[in-house]
Design a protein around this motif. Sequence first.
Motif, PDB file in Angstrom:
ATOM      1  N   THR A  45      -0.324   8.249  -8.272  1.00  0.00           N
ATOM      2  CA  THR A  45      -1.068   9.502  -8.105  1.00  0.00           C
ATOM      3  C   THR A  45      -2.339   9.205  -7.323  1.00  0.00           C
ATOM      4  OG1 THR A  45      -2.047   9.118 -10.290  1.00  0.00           O
ATOM      5  CG2 THR A  45      -0.164  10.615 -10.173  1.00  0.00           C
ATOM      6  N   ILE A  46      -2.143   8.829  -6.070  1.00  0.00           N
ATOM      7  CA  ILE A  46      -3.245   8.562  -5.152  1.00  0.00           C
ATOM      8  C   ILE A  46      -3.265   9.671  -4.108  1.00  0.00           C
ATOM      9  CG2 ILE A  46      -4.207   6.928  -3.488  1.00  0.00           C
ATOM     10  CD1 ILE A  46      -2.715   4.710  -4.987  1.00  0.00           C
ATOM     11  N   GLY A  47      -4.436  10.216  -3.858  1.00  0.00           N
ATOM     12  CA  GLY A  47      -4.532  11.396  -3.018  1.00  0.00           C
ATOM     13  C   GLY A  47      -4.214  11.186  -1.557  1.00  0.00           C
ATOM     14  N   MET A  48      -4.731  10.090  -0.960  1.00  0.00           N
ATOM     15  CA  MET A  48      -4.611   9.919   0.486  1.00  0.00           C
ATOM     16  C   MET A  48      -4.277   8.480   0.861  1.00  0.00           C
ATOM     17  SD  MET A  48      -7.853  12.244   1.779  1.00  0.00           S
ATOM     18  CE  MET A  48      -8.988  11.412   0.656  1.00  0.00           C
ATOM     19  N   LEU A  49      -3.659   8.362   2.014  1.00  0.00           N
ATOM     20  CA  LEU A  49      -3.233   7.074   2.559  1.00  0.00           C
ATOM     21  C   LEU A  49      -3.341   7.127   4.077  1.00  0.00           C
ATOM     22  CD1 LEU A  49      -1.437   4.362   2.597  1.00  0.00           C
ATOM     23  CD2 LEU A  49       0.506   5.933   2.749  1.00  0.00           C
ATOM     24  N   ASN A  50      -3.993   6.139   4.671  1.00  0.00           N
ATOM     25  CA  ASN A  50      -3.984   5.984   6.125  1.00  0.00           C
ATOM     26  C   ASN A  50      -2.932   4.963   6.502  1.00  0.00           C
ATOM     27  OD1 ASN A  50      -7.318   6.764   6.335  1.00  0.00           O
ATOM     28  ND2 ASN A  50      -5.934   7.463   7.931  1.00  0.00           N
ATOM     29  N   HIS A  51      -1.993   5.359   7.317  1.00  0.00           N
ATOM     30  CA  HIS A  51      -1.035   4.416   7.865  1.00  0.00           C
ATOM     31  C   HIS A  51      -0.636   4.927   9.241  1.00  0.00           C
ATOM     32  CE1 HIS A  51       2.880   1.985   7.791  1.00  0.00           C
ATOM     33  NE2 HIS A  51       1.883   1.148   7.959  1.00  0.00           N
ATOM     34  N   ASN A  52       0.638   4.910   9.553  1.00  0.00           N
ATOM     35  CA  ASN A  52       1.093   5.424  10.840  1.00  0.00           C
ATOM     36  C   ASN A  52       2.429   6.124  10.661  1.00  0.00           C
ATOM     37  OD1 ASN A  52       3.110   3.310  10.912  1.00  0.00           O
ATOM     38  ND2 ASN A  52       1.503   1.930  11.613  1.00  0.00           N
ATOM     39  N   LEU A  53       3.023   6.524  11.758  1.00  0.00           N
ATOM     40  CA  LEU A  53       4.273   7.266  11.700  1.00  0.00           C
ATOM     41  C   LEU A  53       5.398   6.461  11.051  1.00  0.00           C
ATOM     42  CD1 LEU A  53       4.159   8.747  15.310  1.00  0.00           C
ATOM     43  CD2 LEU A  53       3.777  10.010  13.188  1.00  0.00           C
ATOM     44  N   ASP A 101       9.676   6.640   4.384  1.00  0.00           N
ATOM     45  CA  ASP A 101       9.480   6.104   3.034  1.00  0.00           C
ATOM     46  C   ASP A 101       8.908   7.175   2.109  1.00  0.00           C
ATOM     47  OD1 ASP A 101      10.277   3.402   3.613  1.00  0.00           O
ATOM     48  OD2 ASP A 101       8.376   3.134   4.635  1.00  0.00           O
ATOM     49  N   HIS A 102       7.953   7.941   2.638  1.00  0.00           N
ATOM     50  CA  HIS A 102       7.337   8.992   1.823  1.00  0.00           C
ATOM     51  C   HIS A 102       8.325  10.116   1.521  1.00  0.00           C
ATOM     52  CE1 HIS A 102       3.944   6.659   2.863  1.00  0.00           C
ATOM     53  NE2 HIS A 102       3.671   7.240   4.014  1.00  0.00           N
ATOM     54  N   VAL A 103       9.149  10.437   2.514  1.00  0.00           N
ATOM     55  CA  VAL A 103      10.160  11.482   2.303  1.00  0.00           C
ATOM     56  C   VAL A 103      11.124  11.070   1.194  1.00  0.00           C
ATOM     57  CG1 VAL A 103      12.120  12.680   3.337  1.00  0.00           C
ATOM     58  CG2 VAL A 103      10.012  12.386   4.652  1.00  0.00           C
ATOM     59  N   LYS A 104      11.563   9.808   1.230  1.00  0.00           N
ATOM     60  CA  LYS A 104      12.490   9.315   0.210  1.00  0.00           C
ATOM     61  C   LYS A 104      11.857   9.320  -1.180  1.00  0.00           C
ATOM     62  CE  LYS A 104      15.023   6.297   3.400  1.00  0.00           C
ATOM     63  NZ  LYS A 104      15.299   4.886   3.783  1.00  0.00           N
ATOM     64  N   ALA A 105      10.580   8.977  -1.251  1.00  0.00           N
ATOM     65  CA  ALA A 105       9.918   8.853  -2.550  1.00  0.00           C
ATOM     66  C   ALA A 105       9.432  10.187  -3.102  1.00  0.00           C
ATOM     67  CB  ALA A 105       8.734   7.890  -2.432  1.00  0.00           C
ATOM     68  N   LEU A 106       8.946  11.061  -2.212  1.00  0.00           N
ATOM     69  CA  LEU A 106       8.262  12.275  -2.670  1.00  0.00           C
ATOM     70  C   LEU A 106       8.942  13.569  -2.274  1.00  0.00           C
ATOM     71  CD1 LEU A 106       4.655  11.111  -1.676  1.00  0.00           C
ATOM     72  CD2 LEU A 106       5.603  11.140  -3.990  1.00  0.00           C
ATOM     73  N   GLY A 107       9.873  13.505  -1.321  1.00  0.00           N
ATOM     74  CA  GLY A 107      10.388  14.740  -0.755  1.00  0.00           C
ATOM     75  C   GLY A 107       9.395  15.286   0.246  1.00  0.00           C
ATOM     76  N   VAL A 108       9.742  16.384   0.886  1.00  0.00           N
ATOM     77  CA  VAL A 108       8.866  16.917   1.940  1.00  0.00           C
ATOM     78  C   VAL A 108       7.842  17.917   1.420  1.00  0.00           C
ATOM     79  CG1 VAL A 108      10.555  16.543   3.758  1.00  0.00           C
ATOM     80  CG2 VAL A 108      10.561  18.708   2.499  1.00  0.00           C
ATOM     81  N   ASP A 109       7.900  18.263   0.150  1.00  0.00           N
ATOM     82  CA  ASP A 109       7.028  19.314  -0.380  1.00  0.00           C
ATOM     83  C   ASP A 109       5.745  18.795  -1.024  1.00  0.00           C
ATOM     84  OD1 ASP A 109       8.863  21.276   0.388  1.00  0.00           O
ATOM     85  OD2 ASP A 109       9.980  21.077  -1.499  1.00  0.00           O
ATOM     86  N   LYS A 110       5.675  17.492  -1.319  1.00  0.00           N
ATOM     87  CA  LYS A 110       4.518  16.968  -2.044  1.00  0.00           C
ATOM     88  C   LYS A 110       3.496  16.261  -1.157  1.00  0.00           C
ATOM     89  CE  LYS A 110       6.639  16.360  -6.598  1.00  0.00           C
ATOM     90  NZ  LYS A 110       6.946  15.389  -7.674  1.00  0.00           N
ATOM     91  N   PHE A 111       3.781  16.163   0.143  1.00  0.00           N
ATOM     92  CA  PHE A 111       2.820  15.483   1.011  1.00  0.00           C
ATOM     93  C   PHE A 111       2.906  16.045   2.427  1.00  0.00           C
ATOM     94  CE2 PHE A 111       6.541  13.263   2.429  1.00  0.00           C
ATOM     95  CZ  PHE A 111       6.233  12.798   3.708  1.00  0.00           C
ATOM     96  N   ARG A 112       1.856  15.754   3.186  1.00  0.00           N
ATOM     97  CA  ARG A 112       1.865  16.028   4.625  1.00  0.00           C
ATOM     98  C   ARG A 112       1.278  14.812   5.337  1.00  0.00           C
ATOM     99  NH1 ARG A 112      -0.768  21.115   7.035  1.00  0.00           N
ATOM    100  NH2 ARG A 112       0.713  20.662   8.733  1.00  0.00           N
ATOM    101  N   GLY A 113       1.649  14.658   6.586  1.00  0.00           N
ATOM    102  CA  GLY A 113       1.073  13.621   7.435  1.00  0.00           C
ATOM    103  C   GLY A 113       0.417  14.291   8.620  1.00  0.00           C
ATOM    104  N   MET A 167       0.831  -1.200   0.000  1.00  0.00           N
ATOM    105  CA  MET A 167       0.000   0.000   0.000  1.00  0.00           C
ATOM    106  C   MET A 167       0.871   1.258   0.000  1.00  0.00           C
ATOM    107  SD  MET A 167      -2.924   1.009   2.798  1.00  0.00           S
ATOM    108  CE  MET A 167      -1.715   1.187   4.127  1.00  0.00           C
ATOM    109  N   VAL A 168       1.900   1.265   0.846  1.00  0.00           N
ATOM    110  CA  VAL A 168       2.807   2.407   0.927  1.00  0.00           C
ATOM    111  C   VAL A 168       3.562   2.593  -0.381  1.00  0.00           C
ATOM    112  CG1 VAL A 168       4.934   3.228   2.028  1.00  0.00           C
ATOM    113  CG2 VAL A 168       3.034   2.417   3.438  1.00  0.00           C
ATOM    114  N   ALA A 169       4.067   1.501  -0.946  1.00  0.00           N
ATOM    115  CA  ALA A 169       4.811   1.589  -2.206  1.00  0.00           C
ATOM    116  C   ALA A 169       3.921   2.103  -3.328  1.00  0.00           C
ATOM    117  CB  ALA A 169       5.382   0.214  -2.572  1.00  0.00           C
ATOM    118  N   GLN A 170       2.680   1.656  -3.343  1.00  0.00           N
ATOM    119  CA  GLN A 170       1.729   2.100  -4.356  1.00  0.00           C
ATOM    120  C   GLN A 170       1.459   3.592  -4.235  1.00  0.00           C
ATOM    121  OE1 GLN A 170      -2.182  -0.111  -5.637  1.00  0.00           O
ATOM    122  NE2 GLN A 170      -2.697   1.148  -3.871  1.00  0.00           N
TER     123      GLN A 170
END
Length: 453
Positions: A285-293, A298-310, A277-280
Motif C-alpha cells: 500500500t504505497i502511493g507512488m512509484l517512479n520508474h519507466n514504461l 507488471d502493475h497491470v498483472k498485480a493491480l489490474g487497470v483500475d487501481k493505478f495510473r502511469g 521496488m516494483v514488486a514492493q
Amino acid sequence: MKISNRRSSAGGRRTPAAVALSAVLALTATACGDDGSGTGGDKGAEGSGTGKVVFWDNNGGVRTDIWKEIIADFEKANPDIKVEYVGIPSTDYQSKVDTALQGGGLPDVGGVGAAMLAGFAAQNALEPLDDRFAKSSLNGKLNDDLVASMKAAGGGDDKLYSIPTSANNGVLYYRTDLFKKAGLDEPTTWDKFYEAADKLTNKGKNEFGYTIRGGAGSIAQALDAMYGQSGITSFWDSGNEKTTVNDPKNVAALEKYAGLYKKVTPAADLNNDFTKMVAQWDSGTIGMLNHNLGSYQDHVKALGVDKFRGIPQPTGPGGKRVQVSNPVDGLGVFKSSKNKEAAWKFIEFAVSAAENSKWNESAGAVPANSDAAKDAWISKAEPTKLAAEALSDGSTTIVQLPYYLPDWNTISKADNEPNFQKVLNGDMSAKDFLDTMAGQLNEAQTEWKERNG
C-alpha cells in the motif's frame, strides 16, 4: 563540441509513438572521429551463417519469457541456426561483459543499451553494424532519431554499434484507489507529489506515500527528480565544459527528494533496485512509484487497470516539465564472435516489425521499428500514450545525459550509487555528493573532448 537536440526532418506523418521517440531520444554529438582502434583482441569471423549463436540478454529474468518466445520464432524461421539464451540481470550485465573482455567468453550477440555503449566501444568490443544495417530489411524501417542516438552514444566515431530495439520514458505511477480514498488530486505537479507522499504515509499501518530507489540504478532516477524540480534544461554549461549537476538549484532539489527516505518511504528502499521496488509497490500500500514504461505490464498483472495510473513526470512552476533522457536499448554483435553472419540474422529478425512489436508490448516500451510503433496496443497502453502526448505538446524539455562518455556508466553506477545511499542515510550531504559527481563528469568530459577533437 556541443550536444544538440536533434529532431527528424523526414517528411510524412508520424504516430504519437514516433513523435515520442523523436522528442525524447534526440541525442547527437558533432565530433572528430578516430580510427576505430581499441583494446579488443579477437576480431572473430563471419562464420557460415548457420550453427549456434550465443545471446546474452541484458535484462535477464525480467524479459526472459518474451526473449524465449522470439527465439522460438527465429529458430522456426531459421532451422539451421540455434540460439543459446543466457539471461543476465541488468545490475550484473556490465561487469559480466567487462570480465569476459579480459578473460574471454563473450557471446555472439547481446543487449547493448546506449548507457553502456561508449564503454564497450572504447574497448573495441563491438562490431560496427553500419554496412549490415544499410543492406538489411531494417534499413528505412527504424526511427531515424533512435538510430542517430545510438551513433552518438558510441563515443564519437559516428559508427553504429547497436541496433535500437526500444525507447523508454520516465513515468510516475500512482494508486488511484488510495488517492481517491484520501481525497488527493492527481500528482501532476511536484507540489502535489510531495503533499500526497506525506498524506498517504501511516507507518503504524505500514502505509507509505512513496518508494524511493536507493539500490542499483538509483542515480538516473535521482537526476530525473533533481532536474524536474530545478527546471534546469541542460546537463552542461554554455561552454559545454562544466556539468550542471551541482548547480545550487539541483542541490536544493536533491536535498528535498532524498529527505523523503524513511519519512514517507519504507526503510528497505535503501537497497532496492527496480525489480524489488516494483514488486514492493505492486504488493503493498504505497502511493507512488517512479520508474519507466517497462514496468507497466507488471502493475497491470498485480493491480489490474483500475487501481493505478502511469502519468508523465510532475511539472514544476508554470507547468514546465523537465526530464532526463532514458537510455535507448539495443542489440549488438560482439567483435570476437566466430559467427557474425548468424548473429546479425538474429538481430535483423528480432527487430522486425512483428517481433519488435511483440517485445515492446511485453515490456510496455516504445518500439524502434516504425511499423511496430503504429500497432494498436500502444494507444491502449495508457502510460505509453500519455508519454507520447506529453513529449509532443511542447510541455516537456529533455535533459540529455552524456551516454557518449565512456566513463558515464561507471560514474553513474559504481562510483556514485554507494554515495547516494550515504545521502539517504544522512552520512553525506547532497552538496558533497553532487560536487563529487560533478568533478568526475567534468574530468571525463575534458578527456573525451581532447580525444575527439
